[in-house]
Design a protein around this motif. Structure first.
Motif, PDB file in Angstrom:
ATOM      1  N   THR A   3       0.810  -1.209   0.000  1.00 38.77           N
ATOM      2  CA  THR A   3       0.000   0.000   0.000  1.00 38.77           C
ATOM      3  C   THR A   3       0.843   1.258   0.000  1.00 38.77           C
ATOM      4  N   SER A   4       2.081   1.183   0.445  1.00 38.39           N
ATOM      5  CA  SER A   4       2.941   2.362   0.475  1.00 38.39           C
ATOM      6  C   SER A   4       3.709   2.487  -0.833  1.00 38.39           C
ATOM      7  N   ALA A   5       4.131   3.723  -1.135  1.00 35.42           N
ATOM      8  CA  ALA A   5       4.897   3.965  -2.356  1.00 35.42           C
ATOM      9  C   ALA A   5       6.280   3.349  -2.221  1.00 35.42           C
ATOM     10  N   PRO A   6       6.836   2.833  -3.315  1.00 33.30           N
ATOM     11  CA  PRO A   6       8.197   2.287  -3.242  1.00 33.30           C
ATOM     12  C   PRO A   6       9.216   3.399  -3.055  1.00 33.30           C
ATOM     13  N   THR A   7      10.357   3.042  -2.510  1.00 30.97           N
ATOM     14  CA  THR A   7      11.484   3.963  -2.412  1.00 30.97           C
ATOM     15  C   THR A   7      12.444   3.663  -3.552  1.00 30.97           C
ATOM     16  N   ILE A   8      12.670   4.651  -4.406  1.00 31.31           N
ATOM     17  CA  ILE A   8      13.581   4.490  -5.532  1.00 31.31           C
ATOM     18  C   ILE A   8      14.722   5.486  -5.373  1.00 31.31           C
ATOM     19  N   GLY A   9      15.927   4.966  -5.344  1.00 34.80           N
ATOM     20  CA  GLY A   9      17.097   5.809  -5.186  1.00 34.80           C
ATOM     21  C   GLY A   9      17.657   6.254  -6.521  1.00 34.80           C
ATOM     22  N   VAL A  10      18.413   7.339  -6.480  1.00 34.28           N
ATOM     23  CA  VAL A  10      19.207   7.788  -7.624  1.00 34.28           C
ATOM     24  C   VAL A  10      20.649   7.848  -7.142  1.00 34.28           C
ATOM     25  N   LEU A  11      21.519   7.089  -7.787  1.00 36.96           N
ATOM     26  CA  LEU A  11      22.925   7.083  -7.395  1.00 36.96           C
ATOM     27  C   LEU A  11      23.476   8.499  -7.539  1.00 36.96           C
ATOM     28  N   ALA A  12      23.836   9.102  -6.418  1.00 38.25           N
ATOM     29  CA  ALA A  12      24.119  10.547  -6.378  1.00 38.25           C
ATOM     30  C   ALA A  12      25.610  10.838  -6.315  1.00 38.25           C
ATOM     31  N   LEU A  40      21.336   3.002   0.235  1.00 39.06           N
ATOM     32  CA  LEU A  40      21.022   1.938  -0.719  1.00 39.06           C
ATOM     33  C   LEU A  40      20.118   0.887  -0.087  1.00 39.06           C
ATOM     34  N   ASP A  41      20.344   0.594   1.184  1.00 32.75           N
ATOM     35  CA  ASP A  41      19.555  -0.419   1.882  1.00 32.75           C
ATOM     36  C   ASP A  41      18.072  -0.061   1.913  1.00 32.75           C
ATOM     37  N   ARG A  42      17.746   1.229   1.835  1.00 32.61           N
ATOM     38  CA  ARG A  42      16.347   1.670   1.888  1.00 32.61           C
ATOM     39  C   ARG A  42      15.625   1.498   0.559  1.00 32.61           C
ATOM     40  N   CYS A  43      16.368   1.224  -0.507  1.00 30.11           N
ATOM     41  CA  CYS A  43      15.806   1.324  -1.860  1.00 30.11           C
ATOM     42  C   CYS A  43      15.168   0.025  -2.335  1.00 30.11           C
ATOM     43  N   ASP A  44      14.013   0.183  -2.979  1.00 28.84           N
ATOM     44  CA  ASP A  44      13.366  -0.920  -3.686  1.00 28.84           C
ATOM     45  C   ASP A  44      13.837  -0.991  -5.136  1.00 28.84           C
ATOM     46  N   GLY A  45      14.411   0.094  -5.638  1.00 25.17           N
ATOM     47  CA  GLY A  45      14.947   0.168  -6.987  1.00 25.17           C
ATOM     48  C   GLY A  45      15.932   1.317  -7.054  1.00 25.17           C
ATOM     49  N   LEU A  46      16.737   1.356  -8.119  1.00 25.00           N
ATOM     50  CA  LEU A  46      17.794   2.364  -8.212  1.00 25.00           C
ATOM     51  C   LEU A  46      17.952   2.843  -9.644  1.00 25.00           C
ATOM     52  N   VAL A  47      18.067   4.167  -9.799  1.00 25.31           N
ATOM     53  CA  VAL A  47      18.427   4.775 -11.076  1.00 25.31           C
ATOM     54  C   VAL A  47      19.910   5.119 -11.028  1.00 25.31           C
ATOM     55  N   ILE A  48      20.638   4.721 -12.071  1.00 21.96           N
ATOM     56  CA  ILE A  48      22.048   5.074 -12.201  1.00 21.96           C
ATOM     57  C   ILE A  48      22.145   6.089 -13.338  1.00 21.96           C
ATOM     58  N   MET A  77      17.503  -6.586  -7.274  1.00 24.64           N
ATOM     59  CA  MET A  77      16.971  -5.226  -7.175  1.00 24.64           C
ATOM     60  C   MET A  77      16.809  -4.627  -8.575  1.00 24.64           C
ATOM     61  N   PRO A  78      15.642  -4.050  -8.906  1.00 22.25           N
ATOM     62  CA  PRO A  78      15.487  -3.381 -10.189  1.00 22.25           C
ATOM     63  C   PRO A  78      16.403  -2.163 -10.287  1.00 22.25           C
ATOM     64  N   ALA A  79      16.955  -1.952 -11.472  1.00 24.38           N
ATOM     65  CA  ALA A  79      17.810  -0.793 -11.702  1.00 24.38           C
ATOM     66  C   ALA A  79      17.593  -0.287 -13.119  1.00 24.38           C
ATOM     67  N   ASP A 196       6.861   1.013 -12.687  1.00 26.60           N
ATOM     68  CA  ASP A 196       6.020  -0.164 -12.817  1.00 26.60           C
ATOM     69  C   ASP A 196       6.837  -1.444 -12.655  1.00 26.60           C
ATOM     70  N   LEU A 197       8.046  -1.443 -13.189  1.00 27.08           N
ATOM     71  CA  LEU A 197       8.934  -2.594 -13.043  1.00 27.08           C
ATOM     72  C   LEU A 197       9.271  -2.848 -11.577  1.00 27.08           C
ATOM     73  N   VAL A 198       9.547  -1.763 -10.847  1.00 23.01           N
ATOM     74  CA  VAL A 198       9.824  -1.893  -9.414  1.00 23.01           C
ATOM     75  C   VAL A 198       8.608  -2.468  -8.691  1.00 23.01           C
ATOM     76  N   LEU A 199       7.426  -1.954  -9.009  1.00 17.27           N
ATOM     77  CA  LEU A 199       6.213  -2.419  -8.353  1.00 17.27           C
ATOM     78  C   LEU A 199       5.944  -3.903  -8.627  1.00 17.27           C
ATOM     79  N   GLN A 200       6.307  -4.352  -9.834  1.00 12.12           N
ATOM     80  CA  GLN A 200       6.090  -5.754 -10.189  1.00 12.12           C
ATOM     81  C   GLN A 200       6.962  -6.705  -9.372  1.00 12.12           C
ATOM     82  N   THR A 201       8.069  -6.188  -8.824  1.00  7.44           N
ATOM     83  CA  THR A 201       8.984  -7.039  -8.071  1.00  7.44           C
ATOM     84  C   THR A 201       8.661  -7.069  -6.573  1.00  7.44           C
ATOM     85  N   GLN A 202       7.695  -6.245  -6.162  1.00  7.98           N
ATOM     86  CA  GLN A 202       7.393  -6.157  -4.733  1.00  7.98           C
ATOM     87  C   GLN A 202       6.566  -7.366  -4.257  1.00  7.98           C
TER      88      GLN A 202
END
Length: 202
Positions: A3-12, A40-48, A77-79, A196-202
């Motif tokens: 029910t909660s939104a995924p956390t998606i990180g951006v490698l900063a 990184l541990d908080r992330c459900d997915g990551l953008v590089i 993990m989706p990336a 959507d890809l991240v959500l499919q892996t949850q």
């Protein structure tokens, strides 16, 4: 059901971090910058994001992120890698430095700076698998994909000019990559595909 939104990180470490965070936040996810393993541990997915791939590898080592990133990718993990991010996710690199490492995960061979130098940057419209209308793609010292493995889906190719037919977007399981910069401009459809890809892996 989640029910909660995924956390998606951006490698900063370098590149268009702010632009990716803005695009993701606009899609209703919890978007965070990632510089440390704890983030990184908080992330459900990551953008590089894009940047200079050799510098990004060295910074990932400096910030003790390289091995944690590899482990999370190996664990599924989706990336989503853009430009230099595509290079970082590739299993094989052509035109890289002798000591260049990859995080790996995508069964592709990528050629660095395939389209030329900064002055050879260009824009163009591309048909993109899963989207009904073309995307406007911005290429900046971009790579292209020279070879894909059997499990890799080609999402987009250059449609005109000397590079016509070159592969510039791929997906393999939970991993996506583009040669171009979808964070430039206001079209967030490719980011939405990744969410959507991240959500499919949850």
């Amino acid at each position: 059901m989640r029910t909660s939104a995924p956390t998606i990180g951006v490698l900063a470490l370098q590149g268009d971090v702010r632009e990716h965070l803005h695009a993701l936040a606009g899609l209703g996810v919890d978007a965070i910058g990632v510089r440390r393993p704890a983030e990184l541990d908080r992330c459900d997915g990551l953008v590089i994001p894009g940047g200079e791939s050799t510098t990004m590898f060295k910074l990932a080592r400096t910030f003790e992120l390289f091995e944690p990133l590899q482990k999370r990718l190996q664990d599924g993990m989706p990336a989503f890698g853009t430009c230099a991010g595509m290079i970082m996710l590739a299993d094989r690199i052509t035109g890289g430095t002798a000591d260049q490492e990859t995080l790996g995960g995508l069964d592709i061979t990528v050629r660095r700076n395939a389209f030329g130098r900064q002055v050879d940057s260009f824009e163009g419209d591309l048909a993109f698998a899963g989207l009904p209308d073309p995307v406007h793609a911005v290429f900046i010292r971009a790579p292209w994909v020279e070879q894909v493995g059997a499990g890799v889906e080609v999402l987009a190719r250059v449609e005109a000019g000397e590079a016509a037919g070159r592969i510039v977007a791929v997906r393999q399981g939970p991993l996506m990559a583009t040669s171009f910069h979808p964070e430039v401009g206001s079209d967030v459809r490719i980011h939405r595909l990744f969410v959507d890809l991240v959500l499919q892996t949850q």
